[in-house]
Write a protein that holds these residues in place. Structure first.
Motif, PDB file in Angstrom:
ATOM      1  N   GLN A 248       0.822  -1.203   0.000  1.00 38.99           N
ATOM      2  CA  GLN A 248       0.000   0.000   0.000  1.00 38.99           C
ATOM      3  C   GLN A 248       0.859   1.257   0.000  1.00 38.99           C
ATOM      4  OE1 GLN A 248      -2.685   0.236   3.316  1.00 38.99           O
ATOM      5  NE2 GLN A 248      -3.664   2.104   2.598  1.00 38.99           N
TER       6      GLN A 248
ATOM      7  N   GLU B 186       0.688   4.183  -2.908  1.00 38.74           N
ATOM      8  CA  GLU B 186       0.292   5.546  -2.573  1.00 38.74           C
ATOM      9  C   GLU B 186       1.434   6.535  -2.807  1.00 38.74           C
ATOM     10  OE1 GLU B 186      -1.019   5.378   1.426  1.00 38.74           O
ATOM     11  OE2 GLU B 186      -2.938   4.402   0.960  1.00 38.74           O
TER      12      GLU B 186
ATOM     13  N   ASP C  70       1.861   7.193  -6.567  1.00 36.80           N
ATOM     14  CA  ASP C  70       0.807   8.056  -7.107  1.00 36.80           C
ATOM     15  C   ASP C  70       1.049   9.519  -6.734  1.00 36.80           C
ATOM     16  OD1 ASP C  70      -0.396   5.818  -8.164  1.00 36.80           O
ATOM     17  OD2 ASP C  70      -1.851   5.600  -6.526  1.00 36.80           O
TER      18      ASP C  70
END
Length: 296
Positions: A136, A140, A143
């Protein structure tokens, strides 16, 4: 089955007693592993800290079982994730030990109770729960960096055009930004201040980030430096290329989403709509189904 269930309960009680003993204040940890609990302590959650303390003594064993190459790969993945919640390789090993033991105990209980499907889920939890935060965090972080980088390069190009050197411009612009990309630039600047060559510092920047725009930025920057191209023009060209690539990727994602949306509509919405329409027609017709059943 009763024997297996009793064995599982005994192991669970032993694990609880061991956990309580390890969490008692007088328990001392090895100095090198106690340091891992202090790293990122302001960001780690209470539950994460408890898990770390439970498994920190087993961390060296987990690292030895993983092997040096696997440890190096995992350390690189943790760096790419930005050390989420103060995660280090020692913390990762501790959590993997705790989750693995917990998953094994729960698996034994589910197998003894006759629930093989739940046992498979518990096995998957024990194997992959420690990696969930890393996956995760990488997604994240990538991005956020991909969205920030083009605007950052535009501002950097303007500052360089104003007459500042590339090093000073990086320092000035990064101080105005927050987030993972600004942190990465500060790390790179700190490395250069410590005497690391600029090329090597940016290679390290690329290694720490699993992002294609970052790879393009470092490659174009090094190529422009070798060819002697103006740094401001190079930065603006990189930003334009990144925006063009981002637009192409957005069109690809939209094209892939259309068949998925169509399939979801056909599988779920159309049958549900037909059921509502047919049910409404039947209820609105006033048909007495009791008479039809009595006739049968």
């Amino acid at each position: 089955m009763a024997l297996l269930l009793g064995l599982a309960m005994g192991i669970a009680v032993f694990g609880i007693i061991t956990a309580v003993r390890m969490l008692r204040p007088r328990t001392t940890l090895p100095p090198d592993l106690a340091l891992a609990l202090e790293i990122g302590s302001t960001r780690v959650t209470a539950s994460g800290s408890a898990v770390d303390r439970l498994g920190i003594r087993l961390a060296p064993l987990v690292l030895r079982l993983m092997g040096q190459r696997a440890v190096d790969r995992k350390r690189r993945r943790i760096d790419q994730a930005g050390n989420p919640q103060g995660l280090t390789i020692d913390r990762y090993a501790a959590r993997r030990a705790v989750y693995g033991i917990f998953g094994a105990l729960v698996t034994v209980v589910f197998v003894a109770a006759g629930y093989p499907a739940l046992a498979l889920f518990s096995i998957a939890f024990g194997l992959f729960a420690a990696d969930a935060a890393i996956w995760q965090g990488i997604r994240e972080r990538r991005d956020v960096i991909d969205r920030t980088l083009p605007d950052f390069l535009d501002v950097l190009a303007v500052v360089v055009s104003a007459g500042l050197s590339f090093r000073q411009a990086l320092d000035r612009v990064s101080s105005r930004y927050e987030g993972p990309w600004a942190d990465e630039i500060r790390i790179t600047l700190r490395q250069m201040d410590m005497g690391v060559p600029r090329r090597q510092a940016f290679d390290e920047l690329r290694r720490r980030n699993d992002s294609e725009p970052v790879n393009q930025f470092v490659a174009a920057l090094q190529q422009g430096e070798e060819l002697g191209a103006p740094i401001a023009d190079t930065l603006m060209q990189i930003a334009r290329d990144m925006r063009r690539t981002d637009a192409q990727n957005a069109r690809r994602r939209a094209a892939r989403a259309i068949p998925k949306a169509t399939m979801a509509t056909l599988v779920f919405m159309v049958p549900a709509t037909m059921i509502l329409i047919v049910a409404g027609m039947i209820l609105g017709s006033g048909t007495d189904f009791s008479q039809i059943l009595d006739a049968d």
